[in-house]
Write a protein that holds these residues in place. Structure first.
Motif, PDB file in Angstrom:
ATOM      1  N   ALA A  19       0.830  -1.207   0.000  1.00  0.00           N
ATOM      2  CA  ALA A  19       0.000   0.000   0.000  1.00  0.00           C
ATOM      3  C   ALA A  19       0.866   1.261   0.000  1.00  0.00           C
ATOM      4  CB  ALA A  19      -0.945  -0.012   1.196  1.00  0.00           C
ATOM      5  N   ALA A  20       1.916   1.258   0.807  1.00  0.00           N
ATOM      6  CA  ALA A  20       2.812   2.418   0.858  1.00  0.00           C
ATOM      7  C   ALA A  20       3.482   2.651  -0.489  1.00  0.00           C
ATOM      8  CB  ALA A  20       3.862   2.225   1.943  1.00  0.00           C
ATOM      9  N   LEU A  21       3.846   1.569  -1.162  1.00  0.00           N
ATOM     10  CA  LEU A  21       4.489   1.721  -2.469  1.00  0.00           C
ATOM     11  C   LEU A  21       3.514   2.178  -3.547  1.00  0.00           C
ATOM     12  CD1 LEU A  21       6.912  -1.313  -2.379  1.00  0.00           C
ATOM     13  CD2 LEU A  21       7.474   1.112  -2.128  1.00  0.00           C
ATOM     14  N   ARG A  22       2.258   1.799  -3.422  1.00  0.00           N
ATOM     15  CA  ARG A  22       1.254   2.326  -4.361  1.00  0.00           C
ATOM     16  C   ARG A  22       1.098   3.831  -4.157  1.00  0.00           C
ATOM     17  NH1 ARG A  22      -1.342  -2.415  -3.094  1.00  0.00           N
ATOM     18  NH2 ARG A  22      -2.661  -1.416  -1.542  1.00  0.00           N
ATOM     19  N   GLU A  23       1.126   4.245  -2.906  1.00  0.00           N
ATOM     20  CA  GLU A  23       0.956   5.664  -2.564  1.00  0.00           C
ATOM     21  C   GLU A  23       2.217   6.484  -2.866  1.00  0.00           C
ATOM     22  OE1 GLU A  23      -1.488   8.690  -0.922  1.00  0.00           O
ATOM     23  OE2 GLU A  23      -2.010   6.590  -1.165  1.00  0.00           O
ATOM     24  N   PRO A  25       5.335   5.581  -5.010  1.00  0.00           N
ATOM     25  CA  PRO A  25       6.148   4.708  -5.866  1.00  0.00           C
ATOM     26  C   PRO A  25       7.619   5.114  -5.938  1.00  0.00           C
ATOM     27  CG  PRO A  25       4.622   6.011  -7.184  1.00  0.00           C
ATOM     28  CD  PRO A  25       4.265   6.237  -5.749  1.00  0.00           C
ATOM     29  N   GLN A  26       7.925   6.350  -5.615  1.00  0.00           N
ATOM     30  CA  GLN A  26       9.318   6.803  -5.647  1.00  0.00           C
ATOM     31  C   GLN A  26      10.174   6.093  -4.599  1.00  0.00           C
ATOM     32  OE1 GLN A  26       6.732   8.551  -4.514  1.00  0.00           O
ATOM     33  NE2 GLN A  26       7.305   9.719  -2.701  1.00  0.00           N
ATOM     34  N   LEU A  27       9.554   5.429  -3.632  1.00  0.00           N
ATOM     35  CA  LEU A  27      10.292   4.704  -2.598  1.00  0.00           C
ATOM     36  C   LEU A  27      10.693   3.298  -3.030  1.00  0.00           C
ATOM     37  CD1 LEU A  27       8.161   5.679   0.530  1.00  0.00           C
ATOM     38  CD2 LEU A  27      10.273   6.737  -0.288  1.00  0.00           C
ATOM     39  N   ALA A  28      10.210   2.844  -4.159  1.00  0.00           N
ATOM     40  CA  ALA A  28      10.398   1.448  -4.575  1.00  0.00           C
ATOM     41  C   ALA A  28      11.872   1.053  -4.667  1.00  0.00           C
ATOM     42  CB  ALA A  28       9.691   1.187  -5.896  1.00  0.00           C
ATOM     43  N   ASP A  29      12.713   1.884  -5.243  1.00  0.00           N
ATOM     44  CA  ASP A  29      14.124   1.513  -5.386  1.00  0.00           C
ATOM     45  C   ASP A  29      14.803   1.345  -4.026  1.00  0.00           C
ATOM     46  OD1 ASP A  29      13.938   1.493  -8.138  1.00  0.00           O
ATOM     47  OD2 ASP A  29      14.781   3.516  -8.376  1.00  0.00           O
ATOM     48  N   GLY A  30      14.521   2.246  -3.093  1.00  0.00           N
ATOM     49  CA  GLY A  30      15.102   2.144  -1.759  1.00  0.00           C
ATOM     50  C   GLY A  30      14.626   0.907  -1.009  1.00  0.00           C
TER      51      GLY A  30
END
Length: 77
Positions: A19-23, A25-30
């Motif tokens: 859910a956090a990554l859907r909200e 998505p810029q955090l996905a790489d980290g």
């Protein structure tokens, strides 16, 4: 090993992370970096298997890979 491998913890649940990554998505790489082999892997037990199996259908490739890896490790024990 993961923080989940020390002390008490909640059951495995990929849903809040997904859910956090859907909200955000810029955090996905980290997050992917934190979950790569040797960093964020945890040992699961039979009670965590349903959550890990559900994560195999996650839209995030690294979440699927993480779930597959912890399931394989459990089966190898």
């Amino acid at each position: 090993r993961s923080f989940r491998d020390h002390g008490r913890h909640r059951p495995l649940d990929y849903a809040p992370l997904a859910a956090a990554l859907r909200e955000h998505p810029q955090l996905a790489d980290g997050v992917a970096d934190e979950l790569h082999p040797g960093r964020g892997y945890c040992q699961i037990d039979a009670s965590d298997v349903p959550a890990a199996r559900a994560a195999l259908a996650s839209p995030g490739a690294f979440l699927r890979y993480h779930a597959q890896s912890v399931l394989e490790e459990l089966e190898a024990q």
